[in-house]
Design a protein around this motif. Structure first.
Motif, PDB file in Angstrom:
ATOM      1  N   ILE A  38      -4.357  18.441  45.574  1.00  0.00           N
ATOM      2  CA  ILE A  38      -3.432  18.887  45.633  1.00  0.00           C
ATOM      3  C   ILE A  38      -3.162  19.327  44.430  1.00  0.00           C
ATOM      4  O   ILE A  38      -2.884  20.805  43.566  1.00  0.00           O
ATOM      5  N   VAL A  39      -3.371  19.094  43.733  1.00  0.00           N
ATOM      6  CA  VAL A  39      -3.520  18.961  41.818  1.00  0.00           C
ATOM      7  C   VAL A  39      -4.949  20.536  41.670  1.00  0.00           C
ATOM      8  O   VAL A  39      -4.204  21.125  40.949  1.00  0.00           O
ATOM      9  N   GLY A  40      -5.424  20.080  42.754  1.00  0.00           N
ATOM     10  CA  GLY A  40      -6.758  20.796  42.509  1.00  0.00           C
ATOM     11  C   GLY A  40      -6.443  22.195  43.739  1.00  0.00           C
ATOM     12  O   GLY A  40      -8.080  23.000  43.355  1.00  0.00           O
ATOM     13  N   THR A  47      -5.651  19.194  52.433  1.00  0.00           N
ATOM     14  CA  THR A  47      -5.756  18.320  51.859  1.00  0.00           C
ATOM     15  C   THR A  47      -6.005  17.336  53.472  1.00  0.00           C
ATOM     16  O   THR A  47      -6.601  16.084  52.822  1.00  0.00           O
ATOM     17  N   VAL A  48      -5.604  16.755  53.916  1.00  0.00           N
ATOM     18  CA  VAL A  48      -5.830  16.573  55.525  1.00  0.00           C
ATOM     19  C   VAL A  48      -6.979  15.835  55.834  1.00  0.00           C
ATOM     20  O   VAL A  48      -8.176  15.651  56.044  1.00  0.00           O
ATOM     21  N   LEU A 305     -12.558  13.965  48.224  1.00  0.00           N
ATOM     22  CA  LEU A 305     -12.140  14.722  47.069  1.00  0.00           C
ATOM     23  C   LEU A 305     -13.305  15.538  46.078  1.00  0.00           C
ATOM     24  O   LEU A 305     -13.809  16.478  46.122  1.00  0.00           O
ATOM     25  N   ILE A 306     -13.940  14.304  45.974  1.00  0.00           N
ATOM     26  CA  ILE A 306     -14.912  14.692  44.750  1.00  0.00           C
ATOM     27  C   ILE A 306     -16.010  15.752  45.459  1.00  0.00           C
ATOM     28  O   ILE A 306     -16.396  16.595  44.427  1.00  0.00           O
ATOM     29  N   THR A 307     -16.336  15.783  46.323  1.00  0.00           N
ATOM     30  CA  THR A 307     -17.613  16.014  47.147  1.00  0.00           C
ATOM     31  C   THR A 307     -16.914  17.898  46.962  1.00  0.00           C
ATOM     32  O   THR A 307     -17.622  18.432  47.598  1.00  0.00           O
TER      33      THR A 307
END
Length: 430
Positions: A38-40, A47-48, A305-307
């Motif tokens: 969400i911040v990104g 997000t889901v 999230l990171i990928t």
């Protein structure tokens, strides 16, 4: 969509902070993934998708870990691991007490027993030997933990499965590649344990009085106890040996560890005459793996999230501009992620899921990357915010301060294996 690298860092930092504050690691990792997305810049639906996709990416590892539970359950619940350990200690004798304890921990962990469980199994034996030989509990735990670390990187345990799957290499191939670093780890373990054998509190009778030592009459014989690990190791090595010797028949034997590990466990249970207990062994093994599986799913979520972010490309750019060899990204990723989560398996999952593409982009071979990440994850994975620290302290009857004193020595063992692995596969065999 591509999430901002800032969101990825925020999510990862939040997960680490929550773990340090003793929130269940699974929830900490999932919450970090959600907040970071969400911040990104992702909306709720995106997000889901990021979290679900990340969790799905570790399902191959999860299935293999669950399958390994059969072998682990048989080895732990039948007393086979205890039998093998006592045979090694008795065989080498008191003169080589620390070597026998370290080697026992290495072998027991190597055959598929969790390193924490290995220490629990060997703690009564170690304290018994320590009391007779007047050895410090510090040296005893260094021997057990260091030997366990060496065995852990050449075992069909969740961390090795995660490292192999993360870089798409065969489990047996990684176990073989990690062998030389493991040997160096064992040597350094014995040297360090010998160096501190008179440092700190000496094992005494009061420690033995608290222990419930397994009745030797109910343990299986050494011959039958060795069946399961031997079957597993032989079957896992058939294909690599075939490739090494160019034997086509062996090369065609491409059976995944998901089949081999439970098969070896079943054969081992039958060899020990415990066929009727097989279902209970499987249940016990499954119970042991449940926490690991849940953490793997949480790690997969934040890995997603990171990928999904541009953090990996930012990291590549930063390394390129710094002038540091990109090879070092692999061991550093393993070291930092395992330290953050105080878990070898979770650290490997985060490191491979987050930085595998970046590491390979520097021209590192998949097997080399797997070795360096895997060994790196053994350096400082024994910190107080993880279960291993407290489980091993309790098994050796050590205070918090006493247990903290072992961390530098454990880290030196892991660092030795990391350096050896990095030299071998990041510089010589790259």
């Amino acid at each position: 969509m591509t999430v901002s690298w800032i969101g990825a860092l925020v999510g990862l930092a939040l997960a680490i902070i929550l773990i340090l504050y003793r929130l269940n690691p699974v929830y900490a990792l999932m919450l970090g993934a959600v907040v970071g997305a969400i911040v990104g810049g992702a909306n709720l639906t995106q997000t889901v998708n990021i979290v679900v996709t990340g969790s799905q990416s570790v399902m191959g590892t999860v299935m293999r870990v669950l399958a390994a539970g059969v072998l682990a359950g048989v080895m732990m619940e039948s007393g086979a691991a205890n039998t093998i350990a006592r045979a090694i200690v008795d065989g080498l004798g008191e003169r080589f007490a620390l070597l026998s304890l370290a080697l026992s921990a290495m072998i027991i962990t190597q055959v598929g027993v969790f390193i924490a469980v290995t220490v629990i199994i060997l703690a009564p034996i170690a304290l018994e030997v320590g009391e007779r030989m007047h050895l410090s509990k510090l040296s005893l735990l260094v021997a057990l933990s260091g030997g366990g670390k060496a065995g852990n990187i050449i075992s069909p345990n969740p961390n090795t499965i995660a490292a192999a799957h993360g870089f798409n290499v065969e489990l047996s191939q990684l176990m073989i590649a990690d062998f030389v670093p493991a040997v160096f780890g064992l040597i350094v373990t014995v040297l360090l344990a010998t160096l501190v054998k008179n440092k700190g509190e000496i094992a005494s009778e009061k420690d033995l009085d608290k222990l419930s030592v397994t009745d030797q009459n109910v343990l299986p014989s050494l011959k039958t106890a060795l069946v399961a690990p031997i079957v597993a190791i032989v079957l896992l090595l058939i294909n690599p040996i075939g490739n090494l010797l160019n034997i086509s028949l062996l090369i065609k034997f491409q059976v995944d560890a998901m089949y081999i590990l439970p098969f070896a466990g079943i054969v081992g249970a039958l060899a020990m005459g415990h066929g009727k207990k097989l279902l209970s062994y499987c249940s016990a093994g499954m119970a042991r793996m449940t926490d690991v599986v849940l953490i793997l799913i949480g790690a997969g979520a934040i890995g997603g999230l990171i990928t999904s972010s541009d953090l990996p490309s930012q990291v590549v750019g930063l390394v390129q501009h710094s002038g540091i060899s990109g090879v070092f990204l692999a061991p550093l990723a393993g070291i930092l992620m395992a330290a953050a989560t105080a878990s070898t398996s979770t650290g490997v999952i985060l490191a491979t899921g987050s930085f595998s593409k970046s590491i390979l982009a520097f021209g590192v071979s998949p097997i080399g990357a797997a070795v360096m990440v895997h060994t790196g994850a053994t350096v400082i994975d024994e910190l107080p915010h993880g279960n291993y620290f407290h489980v091993t302290a309790a098994s050796m009857h050590m205070s918090f301060k006493q247990r903290m004193q072992t961390i530098p020595y454990e880290a030196l063992v892991g660092l030795t294996m990391t350096i050896v692995g990095t030299i071998m596969y990041g510089m010589i065999l790259k």
